[in-house]
Design an enzyme around this catalytic site. Structure first.
Site, PDB file in Angstrom:
ATOM      1  N   LYS A   1      43.589 -63.180 -58.209  1.00 32.19           N
ATOM      2  CA  LYS A   1      43.822 -64.014 -59.404  1.00 32.19           C
ATOM      3  C   LYS A   1      42.528 -64.666 -59.883  1.00 32.19           C
ATOM      4  CE  LYS A   1      48.697 -64.709 -58.956  1.00 32.19           C
ATOM      5  NZ  LYS A   1      49.809 -65.461 -58.454  1.00 32.19           N
TER       6      LYS A   1
ATOM      7  N   ASN B   1      62.299 -72.294 -63.672  1.00 31.52           N
ATOM      8  CA  ASN B   1      61.959 -72.056 -62.269  1.00 31.52           C
ATOM      9  C   ASN B   1      62.028 -73.367 -61.501  1.00 31.52           C
ATOM     10  OD1 ASN B   1      59.277 -73.376 -62.312  1.00 31.52           O
ATOM     11  ND2 ASN B   1      58.842 -71.732 -63.778  1.00 31.52           N
TER      12      ASN B   1
ATOM     13  N   PHE C   1      46.083 -72.133 -60.235  1.00 31.95           N
ATOM     14  CA  PHE C   1      46.896 -72.224 -59.021  1.00 31.95           C
ATOM     15  C   PHE C   1      47.465 -70.845 -58.723  1.00 31.95           C
ATOM     16  CE2 PHE C   1      47.798 -76.560 -57.427  1.00 31.95           C
ATOM     17  CZ  PHE C   1      46.826 -77.213 -58.179  1.00 31.95           C
TER      18      PHE C   1
ATOM     19  N   ILE D   1      48.267 -68.596 -70.127  1.00 36.45           N
ATOM     20  CA  ILE D   1      47.503 -69.755 -70.625  1.00 36.45           C
ATOM     21  C   ILE D   1      46.164 -69.861 -69.904  1.00 36.45           C
ATOM     22  CG2 ILE D   1      47.563 -72.275 -70.878  1.00 36.45           C
ATOM     23  CD1 ILE D   1      50.719 -71.875 -70.786  1.00 36.45           C
TER      24      ILE D   1
HETATM   25  N1  CTP Z   1      49.622 -69.169 -65.568  1.00 36.71           N
HETATM   26  C1  CTP Z   1      49.444 -69.447 -66.899  1.00 36.71           C
HETATM   27  N2  CTP Z   1      50.206 -68.797 -67.828  1.00 36.71           N
HETATM   28  C2  CTP Z   1      51.110 -67.879 -67.455  1.00 36.71           C
HETATM   29  C3  CTP Z   1      51.303 -67.607 -66.084  1.00 36.71           C
HETATM   30  C4  CTP Z   1      50.538 -68.277 -65.155  1.00 36.71           C
HETATM   31  O1  CTP Z   1      48.617 -70.282 -67.247  1.00 36.71           O
HETATM   32  N3  CTP Z   1      51.833 -67.275 -68.367  1.00 36.71           N
HETATM   33  C5  CTP Z   1      48.755 -69.861 -64.588  1.00 36.71           C
HETATM   34  C6  CTP Z   1      49.472 -70.824 -63.683  1.00 36.71           C
HETATM   35  O2  CTP Z   1      49.476 -72.111 -64.251  1.00 36.71           O
HETATM   36  C7  CTP Z   1      48.588 -70.763 -62.445  1.00 36.71           C
HETATM   37  C8  CTP Z   1      48.084 -69.328 -62.432  1.00 36.71           C
HETATM   38  O3  CTP Z   1      48.216 -68.877 -63.762  1.00 36.71           O
HETATM   39  O4  CTP Z   1      47.477 -71.587 -62.548  1.00 36.71           O
HETATM   40  C9  CTP Z   1      48.783 -68.397 -61.517  1.00 36.71           C
HETATM   41  O5  CTP Z   1      50.172 -68.492 -61.715  1.00 36.71           O
HETATM   42  P1  CTP Z   1      51.169 -67.590 -60.868  1.00 36.71           P
HETATM   43  O6  CTP Z   1      52.545 -67.802 -61.362  1.00 36.71           O
HETATM   44  O7  CTP Z   1      50.878 -67.779 -59.416  1.00 36.71           O
HETATM   45  O8  CTP Z   1      50.625 -66.176 -61.208  1.00 36.71           O
HETATM   46  P2  CTP Z   1      51.020 -65.137 -62.309  1.00 36.71           P
HETATM   47  O9  CTP Z   1      49.858 -64.921 -63.199  1.00 36.71           O
HETATM   48  O10 CTP Z   1      52.291 -65.502 -62.972  1.00 36.71           O
HETATM   49  O11 CTP Z   1      51.152 -63.851 -61.421  1.00 36.71           O
HETATM   50  P3  CTP Z   1      52.372 -63.376 -60.494  1.00 36.71           P
HETATM   51  O12 CTP Z   1      53.602 -64.081 -60.995  1.00 36.71           O
HETATM   52  O13 CTP Z   1      52.399 -61.913 -60.685  1.00 36.71           O
HETATM   53  O14 CTP Z   1      51.996 -63.781 -59.092  1.00 36.71           O
END
Ligand code: CTP
Length: 403
Positions: free
Chosen positions: A340, A211, A326, A308
């Site tokens: 979230k 990404n 975040f 995570i």
């Molecule tokens: N995060 C994480 N592990 C993942 C996905 C996300 O630890 N597999 C954490 C990111 O580091 C961030 C938070 O979760 O602190 C939110 O990440 P974001 O990408 O905004 O949310 P998602 O959980 O992926 O939800 P979505 O993509 O549906 O918005």
């Protein structure tokens, strides 16, 4: 952080002297006053005019210059400083310092003072590894001299190894650490874990899903955490960023590796999950490079990666005291962030709008909202470094209030 500090910069004769021009700018930018002494050899690498222009001060080069001595004697020069910084500290300068020799302005100034001294060595790897330099280094350390670097890498002389002078940012960080008081280090004694950057999920040995995250915000948070005194571990996905000085960096590629690396660093007091973790990985990743066949790529099966943040926030015994996530959103920023906060089980969410028009992803600034159980704070558009510092100061306040 260096307002009112007076630094006497002694520039030794090595190619790394070119980095001193940036070093001077960084020190001045933080409010320090800088005076400089150049050795004869240093004048071959940087000109007194360049140094004088950047320090906005007279530059001293000669022990026997009558005008210099009448304006500011060499004894006074070192004693009026709060810290002497020798950069680059060449093998020759280190040898003179270790043995108390004083045959030019730089070495005489160093001998004629009890002002603390910080050195940033720079030399060829063989010179650095020579037993004589090792002896001198040990003597200097036991005299209380603070040593920054050198770093490992390619050298101007074409060799590889230890001997490169630390980057100006690392030298400035060491200078700030020297001047830091208890009040400047509210996170001293705490361990902070920060995740940053994207993850790469392999498709085959040469391709991956990724990404647009640059990792800048996470790196800035780790730098701020270290600056405020915390033992800081940065779990970083693939980025091109230089790790902040003093921070322990664990490099990983995939989400699963990031989770493993985080768990290996527990217990910690604070977890800040700024990484843009890939939500999916390829279940049927190929161990060989996928060759073009007629037409489309046969389907990739994507499976969900571990979350995570959610995993760490739901740990029974080893959950960090403060867990910050975040939320990178392109619409309904606050509503999604609040959701979230609940689903992930974290204490705070730092939410931002990453729509391409905002320029936040990969850009220098960030405009965030701090979402907590108490409410939402809208922070102004700030450089990512400022956002990091502000966040870590809030973390320090929260830990102090909870203590
Ligand atoms: N995060 C994480 N592990 C993942 C996905 C996300 O630890 N597999 C954490 C990111 O580091 C961030 C938070 O979760 O602190 C939110 O990440 P974001 O990408 O905004 O949310 P998602 O959980 O992926 O939800 P979505 O993509 O549906 O918005």
């Amino acid at each position: 952080m260096l307002g009112n500090k007076r630094i006497l910069l002694i520039i030794g004769g090595g190619i790394a002297a070119y980095k001193d021009l940036i070093l001077i700018r960084r020190l001045r930018g933080r409010g320090a006053a800088v005076q400089a002494v150049l050795t004869k050899a240093a004048e071959q690498f940087v000109t007194p005019l360049a140094v004088a222009s950047l320090t906005e001060n007279k530059v001293y080069t000669d022990l026997f210059n009558l005008t210099d001595e009448s304006e500011m004697g060499h004894i006074q020069l070192s004693r009026s400083a709060d810290l002497l910084v020798v950069a680059p500290a060449t093998a020759d300068l280190m040898a003179k310092m270790a043995n108390g020799q004083a045959d030019d302005l730089a070495s005489t100034t160093l001998l004629a003072t009890d002002t603390p001294v910080l050195i940033a060595p720079a030399m060829n790897v063989r010179m650095w590894e020579h037993p004589a330099t090792k002896r001198n280094l040990a003597a200097l350390r036991s005299d209380g001299v603070i040593v920054v670097g050198p770093e490992q890498g390619d050298m101007a002389c074409g060799e590889y190894g230890y001997g490169r002078m630390s980057e100006p940012e690392a030298i400035v960080a060491a200078i700030e650490a020297f001047f830091a008081t208890e009040a400047d280090r509210p996170l001293a004694g705490y361990k902070v874990l920060v995740t940053a950057g994207p993850t790469h999920e392999p498709i085959d040995p040469v391709r991956y899903i990724a990404n647009r995250s640059s990792g800048q915000q996470g790196y800035a948070i780790a730098a701020a955490s270290q600056r405020l005194g915390a033992e800081t571990v940065l779990i970083s996905g693939p980025t091109t960023l230089v790790p902040p000085p003093g921070v322990t960096v664990r490099r990983i590629e995939t989400a699963q590796q990031m989770l493993d690396a985080c768990e290996a660093e527990l217990p910690c007091d604070v977890g800040i999950f700024a990484a843009a973790v890939a939500d999916w990985r390829v279940d049927n990743a190929s161990s060989q490079k996928i060759k073009k066949q007629n037409g489309a790529l046969p389907g990739l099966q994507l499976v969900e990666n571990p979350d995570i943040l959610r995993t760490i926030a739901h740990l029974q015994n080893r959950r960090p005291r403060l867990v910050v996530g975040f939320a990178a959103e392109t619409q309904d920023v606050i509503t999604n962030a609040r959701r979230k906060l609940e689903t992930k089980g974290c204490d705070w969410i730092v939410a931002n709008d990453v729509s391409p028009a905002t320029g936040i992803m990969g850009g220098p600034n960030n405009a965030v909202h701090l979402v907590t159980a108490q409410g939402v704070e809208d922070w102004p558009d700030l450089p990512k470094g400022e956002v990091g510092l502000r966040l870590m100061q809030r973390v320090a306040d929260a830990l102090r209030t909870a203590a």
